[in-house]
Motif scaffolding. Structure first.
Motif, PDB file in Angstrom:
ATOM      1  N   VAL A  52       0.872  -1.061   0.116  1.00 15.55           N
ATOM      2  CA  VAL A  52       0.043   0.183   0.345  1.00 15.55           C
ATOM      3  C   VAL A  52       0.934   1.809   0.371  1.00 15.55           C
ATOM      4  O   VAL A  52       1.673   1.094   0.555  1.00 15.55           O
ATOM      5  N   ARG A  53       0.297   2.162  -0.825  1.00 18.91           N
ATOM      6  CA  ARG A  53       1.315   3.127  -0.898  1.00 18.91           C
ATOM      7  C   ARG A  53       0.606   4.788  -0.548  1.00 18.91           C
ATOM      8  O   ARG A  53      -0.347   4.358  -0.643  1.00 18.91           O
ATOM      9  N   TRP A  54       1.243   5.126   0.108  1.00 18.38           N
ATOM     10  CA  TRP A  54       0.976   6.556   0.842  1.00 18.38           C
ATOM     11  C   TRP A  54       2.064   7.990   0.320  1.00 18.38           C
ATOM     12  O   TRP A  54       3.308   7.713   0.355  1.00 18.38           O
ATOM     13  N   PRO A  55       1.367   9.375   0.810  1.00 17.52           N
ATOM     14  CA  PRO A  55       2.037  10.351  -0.070  1.00 17.52           C
ATOM     15  C   PRO A  55       2.986  10.078   1.314  1.00 17.52           C
ATOM     16  O   PRO A  55       4.259  10.583   0.923  1.00 17.52           O
ATOM     17  N   ASP A  56       3.228  10.283   2.708  1.00 18.13           N
ATOM     18  CA  ASP A  56       4.631   9.754   3.015  1.00 18.13           C
ATOM     19  C   ASP A  56       3.872   9.140   4.878  1.00 18.13           C
ATOM     20  O   ASP A  56       2.924   8.945   4.983  1.00 18.13           O
ATOM     21  N   LYS A  57       5.094   8.953   5.560  1.00 19.42           N
ATOM     22  CA  LYS A  57       4.855   8.084   6.646  1.00 19.42           C
ATOM     23  C   LYS A  57       3.730   8.336   7.367  1.00 19.42           C
ATOM     24  O   LYS A  57       3.458   8.343   8.485  1.00 19.42           O
ATOM     25  N   ALA A  58       3.885  10.218   7.455  1.00 19.84           N
ATOM     26  CA  ALA A  58       2.840  10.721   8.216  1.00 19.84           C
ATOM     27  C   ALA A  58       1.140  10.243   8.042  1.00 19.84           C
ATOM     28  O   ALA A  58       0.589  10.245   8.951  1.00 19.84           O
ATOM     29  N   THR A  59       1.050  10.570   7.270  1.00 18.71           N
ATOM     30  CA  THR A  59      -0.105  10.082   6.514  1.00 18.71           C
ATOM     31  C   THR A  59      -0.656   8.741   6.863  1.00 18.71           C
ATOM     32  O   THR A  59      -1.576   8.324   7.208  1.00 18.71           O
ATOM     33  N   CYS A  60       0.195   7.985   6.955  1.00 12.69           N
ATOM     34  CA  CYS A  60       0.063   5.980   6.460  1.00 12.69           C
ATOM     35  C   CYS A  60      -0.422   6.083   8.319  1.00 12.69           C
ATOM     36  O   CYS A  60      -1.145   5.493   9.032  1.00 12.69           O
ATOM     37  N   ASP A  61       0.628   6.705   9.645  1.00 13.36           N
ATOM     38  CA  ASP A  61       0.564   6.748  10.995  1.00 13.36           C
ATOM     39  C   ASP A  61      -0.726   7.282  11.062  1.00 13.36           C
ATOM     40  O   ASP A  61      -1.697   6.460  12.262  1.00 13.36           O
ATOM     41  N   ALA A  62      -1.762   8.452  10.925  1.00 11.55           N
ATOM     42  CA  ALA A  62      -3.056   8.816  10.399  1.00 11.55           C
ATOM     43  C   ALA A  62      -3.763   7.607  10.333  1.00 11.55           C
ATOM     44  O   ALA A  62      -4.684   8.031  11.532  1.00 11.55           O
ATOM     45  N   ALA A  63      -3.576   7.284   9.535  1.00 10.77           N
ATOM     46  CA  ALA A  63      -4.424   6.635   8.857  1.00 10.77           C
ATOM     47  C   ALA A  63      -4.867   5.182   9.634  1.00 10.77           C
ATOM     48  O   ALA A  63      -5.739   4.547   9.810  1.00 10.77           O
ATOM     49  N   SER A  64      -3.842   4.579  10.217  1.00 10.72           N
ATOM     50  CA  SER A  64      -3.687   3.537  11.130  1.00 10.72           C
ATOM     51  C   SER A  64      -4.550   3.377  11.830  1.00 10.72           C
ATOM     52  O   SER A  64      -5.271   2.395  12.183  1.00 10.72           O
ATOM     53  N   GLU A  65      -4.590   4.755  12.571  1.00 12.87           N
ATOM     54  CA  GLU A  65      -5.469   4.205  13.898  1.00 12.87           C
ATOM     55  C   GLU A  65      -6.730   4.507  13.978  1.00 12.87           C
ATOM     56  O   GLU A  65      -7.857   3.522  13.842  1.00 12.87           O
ATOM     57  N   LYS A  66      -7.421   5.303  12.576  1.00 14.22           N
ATOM     58  CA  LYS A  66      -8.383   5.452  11.532  1.00 14.22           C
ATOM     59  C   LYS A  66      -8.803   4.332  11.603  1.00 14.22           C
ATOM     60  O   LYS A  66     -10.337   3.742  10.919  1.00 14.22           O
ATOM     61  N   LEU A  67      -8.582   3.639  10.567  1.00 14.32           N
ATOM     62  CA  LEU A  67      -8.775   2.254   9.820  1.00 14.32           C
ATOM     63  C   LEU A  67      -8.668   1.106  11.615  1.00 14.32           C
ATOM     64  O   LEU A  67      -9.996   0.484  11.638  1.00 14.32           O
ATOM     65  N   MET A  68      -8.491   0.741  12.465  1.00 13.56           N
ATOM     66  CA  MET A  68      -8.521   0.437  13.579  1.00 13.56           C
ATOM     67  C   MET A  68      -9.757   0.387  13.897  1.00 13.56           C
ATOM     68  O   MET A  68     -10.391  -0.516  14.603  1.00 13.56           O
ATOM     69  N   ALA A  69      -9.933   1.608  14.186  1.00 12.65           N
ATOM     70  CA  ALA A  69     -11.225   1.890  14.566  1.00 12.65           C
ATOM     71  C   ALA A  69     -12.856   1.859  13.564  1.00 12.65           C
ATOM     72  O   ALA A  69     -13.630   2.620  14.047  1.00 12.65           O
ATOM     73  N   ASP A  70     -12.223   1.743  12.596  1.00 15.74           N
ATOM     74  CA  ASP A  70     -13.045   2.212  11.681  1.00 15.74           C
ATOM     75  C   ASP A  70     -13.821   0.668  11.328  1.00 15.74           C
ATOM     76  O   ASP A  70     -13.745  -0.343  10.555  1.00 15.74           O
ATOM     77  N   GLU A  71     -15.156   0.422  11.918  1.00 15.40           N
ATOM     78  CA  GLU A  71     -15.928  -1.109  11.647  1.00 15.40           C
ATOM     79  C   GLU A  71     -16.354  -1.368   9.814  1.00 15.40           C
ATOM     80  O   GLU A  71     -16.576  -2.934   9.994  1.00 15.40           O
ATOM     81  N   ARG A  72     -15.829   0.004   9.042  1.00 17.61           N
ATOM     82  CA  ARG A  72     -15.615  -1.246   6.962  1.00 17.61           C
ATOM     83  C   ARG A  72     -14.600  -2.252   7.773  1.00 17.61           C
ATOM     84  O   ARG A  72     -14.764  -2.852   6.459  1.00 17.61           O
TER      85      ARG A  72
END
Length: 238
Positions: free
Chosen positions: A71-91
């Motif tokens: 999975v390619r991201w614009p930068d590490k910061a975007t990936c790190d922020a997404a990781s927390e959101k993905l863990m909480a996303d019911e989808r």
């Protein structure tokens, strides 16, 4: 700088459809949180190694195939922020039993150190993971020389990425996969080809080419793990 999450996953052969369905469900959510692209590739040519290989990297069972994914991201910061959101996303919750064993999946974060080729759609992928004690400049020079040969022989893109967040796992991880030693960095890379026949022809003449002969060693090939894969999901081109 763009950032790559790399994965190697053991999936039972008869769970291929379930795995692909899960990946197709997750990819749009990744994109919503900033991912540039998601690629999933199904093992086609995974050789056994004397010391390490992709099967042993994830303790694959006889009825399991190897998935090579990124999975390619614009930068590490975007990936790190997404990781927390993905863990909480019911989808992101599975509809039923996972089609693979997550305890044996290995993953890590990498920054592309070298990229060559114009890209585009592709029909076959060579993936490699290796330990290196070389400095980054030496690694990039090695990648540049090897890529010159692959691009000449028909490859459409080469990406070689430098490990920046390669965690220890309880059962498996990238470091153990390549028997990495203290002070070594794990690299993750791939070569995109239009089809397997182009790749096979390139490999057949590889050791006779001066570009290959001129490439200084940048990692221990005896501990590198690699294989050939067929893409089953590519959000850039599907």
């Amino acid at each position: 700088m763009t950032y790559v999450q790399g994965f190697i996953i053991p999936v039972k052969q008869d769970h291929k459809r379930a795995y692909l369905d899960m990946a197709k469900k997750a990819a749009p959510v990744f994109a919503e949180y900033g991912a540039i692209t998601t690629v999933e590739c199904w093992g086609d040519d995974i050789p056994d190694g004397k010391r390490t290989d992709m099967k042993r990297a994830v303790q694959a069972e006889p009825d399991e195939k190897i998935v090579f994914s990124w999975v390619r991201w614009p930068d590490k910061a975007t990936c790190d922020a997404a990781s927390e959101k993905l863990m909480a996303d019911e989808r992101m919750q599975p509809d039923g039993e996972l089609p693979f064993n997550p305890q044996r999946m290995i993953y890590g974060g990498y920054e592309p150190a070298y990229e060559g080729g114009d890209g585009g759609s592709f029909g076959f992928v060579d993936g490699i993971v290796a330990p290196t004690s070389s400095d980054k400049a030496a690694f990039v020079e090695h990648a540049r020389k090897i890529s010159a040969y692959f691009l000449k022989k028909g490859a459409t893109r080469i990406v070689d990425a430098w490990g920046v967040d390669v965690p220890d796992g309880k059962v498996t991880d990238f470091k153990r996969a390549v028997a990495a030693e203290d002070g070594e960095t794990v690299i993750f890379g791939w070569v995109e080809w239009p089809d397997k026949s182009t790749r096979d022809a390139a490999f057949a003449g590889m050791m006779d080419d001066p570009d290959i002969q001129a490439a200084p060693p940048a990692f221990d090939m005896q501990r590198a793990i690699f294989g050939g894969f067929v893409p089953i999901l590519d959000t850039d081109h599907q």
